[in-house]
Design an enzyme around this catalytic site. Sequence first.
Site, PDB file in Angstrom:
ATOM      1  N   PHE A  95     -10.238  -0.630   0.245  1.00 45.28           N
ATOM      2  CA  PHE A  95      -9.840  -1.635   1.229  1.00 45.28           C
ATOM      3  C   PHE A  95     -10.440  -2.981   0.855  1.00 45.28           C
ATOM      4  O   PHE A  95     -11.647  -3.116   0.712  1.00 45.28           O
ATOM      5  CB  PHE A  95     -10.292  -1.234   2.634  1.00 45.28           C
ATOM      6  CG  PHE A  95      -9.794  -2.169   3.690  1.00 45.28           C
ATOM      7  CD1 PHE A  95      -8.508  -2.029   4.214  1.00 45.28           C
ATOM      8  CD2 PHE A  95     -10.595  -3.205   4.155  1.00 45.28           C
ATOM      9  CE1 PHE A  95      -8.036  -2.915   5.175  1.00 45.28           C
ATOM     10  CE2 PHE A  95     -10.124  -4.100   5.123  1.00 45.28           C
ATOM     11  CZ  PHE A  95      -8.848  -3.946   5.629  1.00 45.28           C
ATOM     12  N   LYS A 128      -0.918  -0.971  -4.698  1.00 49.08           N
ATOM     13  CA  LYS A 128      -1.729   0.246  -4.787  1.00 49.08           C
ATOM     14  C   LYS A 128      -0.840   1.391  -5.271  1.00 49.08           C
ATOM     15  O   LYS A 128      -0.226   2.083  -4.463  1.00 49.08           O
ATOM     16  CB  LYS A 128      -2.330   0.581  -3.418  1.00 49.08           C
ATOM     17  CG  LYS A 128      -3.352  -0.428  -2.902  1.00 49.08           C
ATOM     18  CD  LYS A 128      -3.948   0.015  -1.558  1.00 49.08           C
ATOM     19  CE  LYS A 128      -5.072  -0.899  -1.125  1.00 49.08           C
ATOM     20  NZ  LYS A 128      -5.613  -0.549   0.215  1.00 49.08           N
ATOM     21  N   ASP A 164      -7.090  -9.686   5.570  1.00 46.69           N
ATOM     22  CA  ASP A 164      -8.085  -9.690   6.644  1.00 46.69           C
ATOM     23  C   ASP A 164      -8.707  -8.333   6.918  1.00 46.69           C
ATOM     24  O   ASP A 164      -8.179  -7.287   6.545  1.00 46.69           O
ATOM     25  CB  ASP A 164      -7.420 -10.149   7.941  1.00 46.69           C
ATOM     26  CG  ASP A 164      -6.534  -9.053   8.541  1.00 46.69           C
ATOM     27  OD1 ASP A 164      -5.603  -8.603   7.843  1.00 46.69           O
ATOM     28  OD2 ASP A 164      -6.800  -8.622   9.673  1.00 46.69           O
ATOM     29  N   ASP A 216       0.861  -1.180   0.000  1.00 42.48           N
ATOM     30  CA  ASP A 216       0.000   0.000   0.000  1.00 42.48           C
ATOM     31  C   ASP A 216       0.905   1.241   0.000  1.00 42.48           C
ATOM     32  O   ASP A 216       1.425   1.622  -1.049  1.00 42.48           O
ATOM     33  CB  ASP A 216      -0.917  -0.118   1.228  1.00 42.48           C
ATOM     34  CG  ASP A 216      -1.914   1.011   1.368  1.00 42.48           C
ATOM     35  OD1 ASP A 216      -1.982   1.862   0.479  1.00 42.48           O
ATOM     36  OD2 ASP A 216      -2.647   1.032   2.380  1.00 42.48           O
TER      37      ASP A 216
HETATM   38  P1  5GP Z   1       1.831  -0.506   3.746  1.00 43.10           P
HETATM   39  O1  5GP Z   1       2.889  -0.568   4.815  1.00 43.10           O
HETATM   40  O2  5GP Z   1       2.319  -0.874   2.379  1.00 43.10           O
HETATM   41  O3  5GP Z   1       1.091   0.796   3.760  1.00 43.10           O
HETATM   42  O4  5GP Z   1       0.698  -1.509   4.147  1.00 43.10           O
HETATM   43  C1  5GP Z   1       0.969  -2.776   4.383  1.00 43.10           C
HETATM   44  C2  5GP Z   1      -0.054  -3.493   5.217  1.00 43.10           C
HETATM   45  O5  5GP Z   1      -1.304  -2.785   5.383  1.00 43.10           O
HETATM   46  C3  5GP Z   1      -0.400  -4.746   4.489  1.00 43.10           C
HETATM   47  O6  5GP Z   1       0.545  -5.773   4.720  1.00 43.10           O
HETATM   48  C4  5GP Z   1      -1.764  -5.030   5.030  1.00 43.10           C
HETATM   49  O7  5GP Z   1      -1.655  -5.701   6.255  1.00 43.10           O
HETATM   50  C5  5GP Z   1      -2.378  -3.675   5.264  1.00 43.10           C
HETATM   51  N1  5GP Z   1      -3.234  -3.254   4.120  1.00 43.10           N
HETATM   52  C6  5GP Z   1      -3.025  -2.258   3.234  1.00 43.10           C
HETATM   53  N2  5GP Z   1      -4.029  -2.164   2.350  1.00 43.10           N
HETATM   54  C7  5GP Z   1      -4.905  -3.144   2.677  1.00 43.10           C
HETATM   55  C8  5GP Z   1      -6.151  -3.586   2.124  1.00 43.10           C
HETATM   56  O8  5GP Z   1      -6.705  -3.049   1.149  1.00 43.10           O
HETATM   57  N3  5GP Z   1      -6.748  -4.641   2.738  1.00 43.10           N
HETATM   58  C9  5GP Z   1      -6.207  -5.277   3.840  1.00 43.10           C
HETATM   59  N4  5GP Z   1      -6.890  -6.292   4.338  1.00 43.10           N
HETATM   60  N5  5GP Z   1      -5.042  -4.895   4.368  1.00 43.10           N
HETATM   61  C10 5GP Z   1      -4.394  -3.843   3.805  1.00 43.10           C
END
Ligand code: 5GP
Length: 180
Positions: free
Chosen positions: A157, A136, A164, A108
Amino acid sequence: MKNTVTLNDRTFKVMIPAEEIDRAVSAVAEQINRDYADKQTPLFLGVLNGSFMFMSDLMKKIDFNCELSFVKLASYEGTCSTGEVSCLIGLNNEIRGRHVIVVEDIVDTGRSIAHMLEELKKHNAASVEVCTLFFKPASYSQPYPIRYRAMEIGNEFIVGYGLDYDQLGRNLKDVYVVTE
Ligand code: 5GP
Ligand code: MG
């Protein structure tokens, strides 16, 4: 396939059916098969918990000899060293000199994968690439290139196929998106 699912207080509607996920996993596996054909025993490193289902399906489509392992990234205050740091739990393979493919469920903002890559740097792998099921692009703001992306989505999301909501929904074989 159910059209909607309710997890705790939220309702989700189907967004990506299992067949479409399978096609995307096959396409990314083909890329990896091409790129690693001549590499010595690459190591797939899944990031728990979210990557378990992707890892399982991906591995069945990999056609070279490889190893696999799982790690967990945990944030601690002051336990690993000082300040807010992240620890890699479960890294018991020798990483030095290995070709490592980090397998993620979703990237993300990229903060988690950046921590992961920083930790891995200390282990002197021969190469480290990232393979994520979901990416994303509008949200990603890290300097690390994410080489393998099975699917790109917007900022919605999603749950299912390992992902989850409050620990629920990881078992769903299709991917669902939250409704307002
Ligand atoms: P980042 O550090 O890249 O912002 O986010 C990583 C973590 O956020 C992912 O490993 C996941 O646990 C959670 N996450 C980000 N976007 C989503 C989403 O759309 N759905 C879910 N279930 N988790 C997300
Ligand atoms: Mg993850």
